[in-house]
Design a protein around this motif. Structure first.
Motif, mmCIF file in Angstrom:
data_model
loop_
_atom_site.group_PDB
_atom_site.id
_atom_site.type_symbol
_atom_site.label_atom_id
_atom_site.label_comp_id
_atom_site.label_asym_id
_atom_site.label_seq_id
_atom_site.Cartn_x
_atom_site.Cartn_y
_atom_site.Cartn_z
ATOM 1 N N TRP A 137 0.821 -1.211 0.000
ATOM 2 C CA TRP A 137 0.000 0.000 0.000
ATOM 3 C C TRP A 137 0.855 1.261 0.000
ATOM 4 N N SER A 138 1.972 1.215 0.730
ATOM 5 C CA SER A 138 2.845 2.394 0.793
ATOM 6 C C SER A 138 3.459 2.687 -0.569
ATOM 7 N N PHE A 139 3.936 1.666 -1.247
ATOM 8 C CA PHE A 139 4.456 1.856 -2.607
ATOM 9 C C PHE A 139 3.347 2.348 -3.542
ATOM 10 N N TYR A 140 2.144 1.812 -3.336
ATOM 11 C CA TYR A 140 0.979 2.241 -4.132
ATOM 12 C C TYR A 140 0.736 3.735 -3.963
ATOM 13 N N LYS A 141 0.794 4.215 -2.712
ATOM 14 C CA LYS A 141 0.496 5.612 -2.435
ATOM 15 C C LYS A 141 1.509 6.565 -3.068
ATOM 16 N N ILE A 142 2.758 6.118 -3.208
ATOM 17 C CA ILE A 142 3.758 7.009 -3.822
ATOM 18 C C ILE A 142 3.951 6.685 -5.309
ATOM 19 N N ARG A 143 3.042 5.886 -5.848
ATOM 20 C CA ARG A 143 2.994 5.564 -7.277
ATOM 21 C C ARG A 143 4.158 4.703 -7.762
ATOM 22 N N TYR A 144 4.751 3.962 -6.861
ATOM 23 C CA TYR A 144 5.748 2.961 -7.258
ATOM 24 C C TYR A 144 4.992 1.653 -7.486
ATOM 25 N N TYR A 145 4.235 1.637 -8.595
ATOM 26 C CA TYR A 145 3.292 0.541 -8.787
ATOM 27 C C TYR A 145 3.969 -0.807 -9.038
ATOM 28 N N SER A 146 5.108 -0.807 -9.677
ATOM 29 C CA SER A 146 5.784 -2.080 -9.920
ATOM 30 C C SER A 146 6.244 -2.711 -8.612
ATOM 31 N N GLU A 147 6.773 -1.889 -7.691
ATOM 32 C CA GLU A 147 7.179 -2.398 -6.379
ATOM 33 C C GLU A 147 5.957 -2.832 -5.573
ATOM 34 N N ALA A 148 4.897 -2.066 -5.677
ATOM 35 C CA ALA A 148 3.662 -2.419 -4.975
ATOM 36 C C ALA A 148 3.163 -3.773 -5.461
ATOM 37 N N LEU A 149 3.189 -3.984 -6.775
ATOM 38 C CA LEU A 149 2.705 -5.236 -7.356
ATOM 39 C C LEU A 149 3.571 -6.418 -6.936
ATOM 40 N N THR A 150 4.869 -6.216 -6.889
ATOM 41 C CA THR A 150 5.771 -7.286 -6.454
ATOM 42 C C THR A 150 5.399 -7.780 -5.064
ATOM 43 N N ASN A 151 5.140 -6.852 -4.163
ATOM 44 C CA ASN A 151 4.827 -7.239 -2.784
ATOM 45 C C ASN A 151 3.420 -7.799 -2.644
ATOM 46 N N SER A 152 2.472 -7.269 -3.395
ATOM 47 C CA SER A 152 1.116 -7.820 -3.302
ATOM 48 C C SER A 152 1.069 -9.236 -3.865
ATOM 49 N N ARG A 153 1.881 -9.507 -4.871
ATOM 50 C CA ARG A 153 1.917 -10.863 -5.427
ATOM 51 C C ARG A 153 2.606 -11.845 -4.484
ATOM 52 N N LYS A 154 3.521 -11.351 -3.688
ATOM 53 C CA LYS A 154 4.100 -12.202 -2.641
ATOM 54 C C LYS A 154 3.011 -12.631 -1.657
ATOM 55 N N LEU A 155 2.114 -11.703 -1.380
ATOM 56 C CA LEU A 155 0.988 -12.021 -0.504
ATOM 57 C C LEU A 155 0.116 -13.122 -1.100
ATOM 58 N N LEU A 156 -0.223 -12.971 -2.370
ATOM 59 C CA LEU A 156 -1.069 -13.962 -3.028
ATOM 60 C C LEU A 156 -0.374 -15.311 -3.150
ATOM 61 N N ALA A 157 0.933 -15.262 -3.358
ATOM 62 C CA ALA A 157 1.689 -16.518 -3.445
ATOM 63 C C ALA A 157 1.666 -17.253 -2.101
ATOM 64 N N ALA A 158 1.694 -16.481 -1.017
ATOM 65 C CA ALA A 158 1.681 -17.084 0.318
ATOM 66 C C ALA A 158 0.293 -17.588 0.694
ATOM 67 N N ASP A 159 -0.754 -16.884 0.224
ATOM 68 C CA ASP A 159 -2.121 -17.277 0.556
ATOM 69 C C ASP A 159 -3.060 -16.782 -0.537
ATOM 70 N N SER A 160 -3.402 -17.670 -1.442
ATOM 71 C CA SER A 160 -4.248 -17.292 -2.583
ATOM 72 C C SER A 160 -5.672 -16.954 -2.149
ATOM 73 N N LYS A 161 -6.041 -17.285 -0.914
ATOM 74 C CA LYS A 161 -7.385 -17.008 -0.419
ATOM 75 C C LYS A 161 -7.465 -15.696 0.363
ATOM 76 N N ASP A 162 -6.380 -14.960 0.393
ATOM 77 C CA ASP A 162 -6.346 -13.688 1.122
ATOM 78 C C ASP A 162 -7.070 -12.628 0.283
ATOM 79 N N THR A 163 -8.287 -12.285 0.690
ATOM 80 C CA THR A 163 -9.102 -11.341 -0.070
ATOM 81 C C THR A 163 -8.448 -9.972 -0.154
ATOM 82 N N GLN A 164 -7.866 -9.515 0.948
ATOM 83 C CA GLN A 164 -7.212 -8.210 0.941
ATOM 84 C C GLN A 164 -6.075 -8.173 -0.070
ATOM 85 N N ALA A 165 -5.327 -9.264 -0.161
ATOM 86 C CA ALA A 165 -4.232 -9.327 -1.134
ATOM 87 C C ALA A 165 -4.768 -9.214 -2.553
#
Length: 318
Positions: A137-165
């Motif tokens: 979210w922090s990377f998202y807020k400063i428009r570093y979208y590629s970094e934001a996406l990298t971390n959000s995908r780590k979340l999904l990789a760890a738990d594909s059922k995480d709705t927030q991710a």
């Protein structure tokens, strides 16, 4: 031989010392009691004990760290930053110290500092979902979208059922104009979501359709979200945007006002409501622009709207 009065004075002094000792626990005793209060969710009581611990032992680093964490949890971010920055000198590799300092920095609009602290926290726990979400979210807020996406995908990789991710990932993809991927992310999340999560997912789906110009489907998605959960602020805001674009100012104002009753800090809703009311209620419009200006002052994602708002307010003053 001591006089009777001397003996009584000596005994009284001993009793007073004992009472004082009971009333003012040692730093460690207050720290232990504070920790017990914190476990029970009694945050104010915990804060009081941690302050007592520090009053007795100003160098009690654990009490300082725990006080800072409690201050974050009670929303006193400014003081939390000061205290946790000192604690971080003693506990540079501690997960909680860095994570909660990141939370306080982010709440104060210090996204760069927050990112650094989340990264330090993840050195201690590389897959912690709270830190990964906050970092994304922090990377998202400063428009570093590629970094934001990298971390959000780590979340999904760890738990594909995480709705927030899934929601975070989809919102990042919307910013990148990768709408098909965003929609696929949400539709995959539908399969794993529970009933409580569905309104949030449908709201994001509505946003995807809105951004791609499919207003009919956007309205359908927001409508489903609001039927399931009438107080879904993001869906109310979405309907506000949709009806505003259709020129339905009264309906738009109604949706936006409902959204703000649920989430008074929703800066975007204040901005849009200010625009919607400009021609019908100048005083109320000005009020919402002023609120927006305060809320958006530290949000780099709202710089364009903030500049527009300042111009509007300056014009109104002149």
């Amino acid at each position: 031989m001591k006089s009777h009065s001397g003996v009584r004075a000596f005994a009284l002094a001993g009793i007073m010392a004992l009472i004082t000792a009971c009333q003012t626990p040692s730093g460690n005793a207050a720290l232990t009691l504070g920790n017990e209060y914190a476990k029970q969710g009694l945050l104010r009581e915990a804060i009081d004990q941690y302050r007592k611990a520090l009053a007795t032992e100003p160098t009690n680093a654990a009490a300082g760290r725990n006080l800072g964490i409690m201050l974050v949890k009670t929303g006193d971010y400014r003081n939390a930053v000061k205290i946790l920055e000192l604690a971080a000198e003693k506990f540079p590799a501690d997960f909680d110290t860095n994570y909660y300092l990141g939370e306080a920095c982010r709440a104060e609009g210090r996204y760069g500092d927050g990112i650094y602290r989340y990264q330090q926290a993840l050195r201690a726990r590389s897959k912690d979902p709270r830190a990964l979400k906050a970092l994304a979210w922090s990377f998202y807020k400063i428009r570093y979208y590629s970094e934001a996406l990298t971390n959000s995908r780590k979340l999904l990789a760890a738990d594909s059922k995480d709705t927030q991710a899934s929601v975070i990932t989809a919102r990042i993809l919307i910013k990148l104009h990768r709408f098909d991927e965003a929609l696929n992310t949400i539709h995959l999340a539908f399969k794993n979501s529970d009933k409580e999560s569905m309104p949030f997912l449908k709201s994001v789906e509505g946003d995807i359709f809105f951004e791609t110009g499919n207003m009919g489907k956007a309205g359908d998605s927001y409508g489903v979200a609001l039927r399931e959960a009438p107080l879904t602020a993001s869906a109310l805001y979405g309907m506000g945007r949709l009806t505003s674009q259709k020129g339905q100012a009264d309906k738009a104002a109604g949706f936006l006002e409902r959204a703000l009753r649920v989430r008074p800090e929703m800066a975007e809703a204040h901005f849009l409501l200010g625009e919607v009311l400009e021609s019908s209620d100048a005083a109320k419009s000005k009020k919402h622009f002023e609120i927006f200006a305060k809320l958006a002052a530290t949000d780099p994602d709202l710089l364009i709207q903030l500049e527009q708002t300042r111009k509007k307010l300056n014009t109104a003053r002149n």
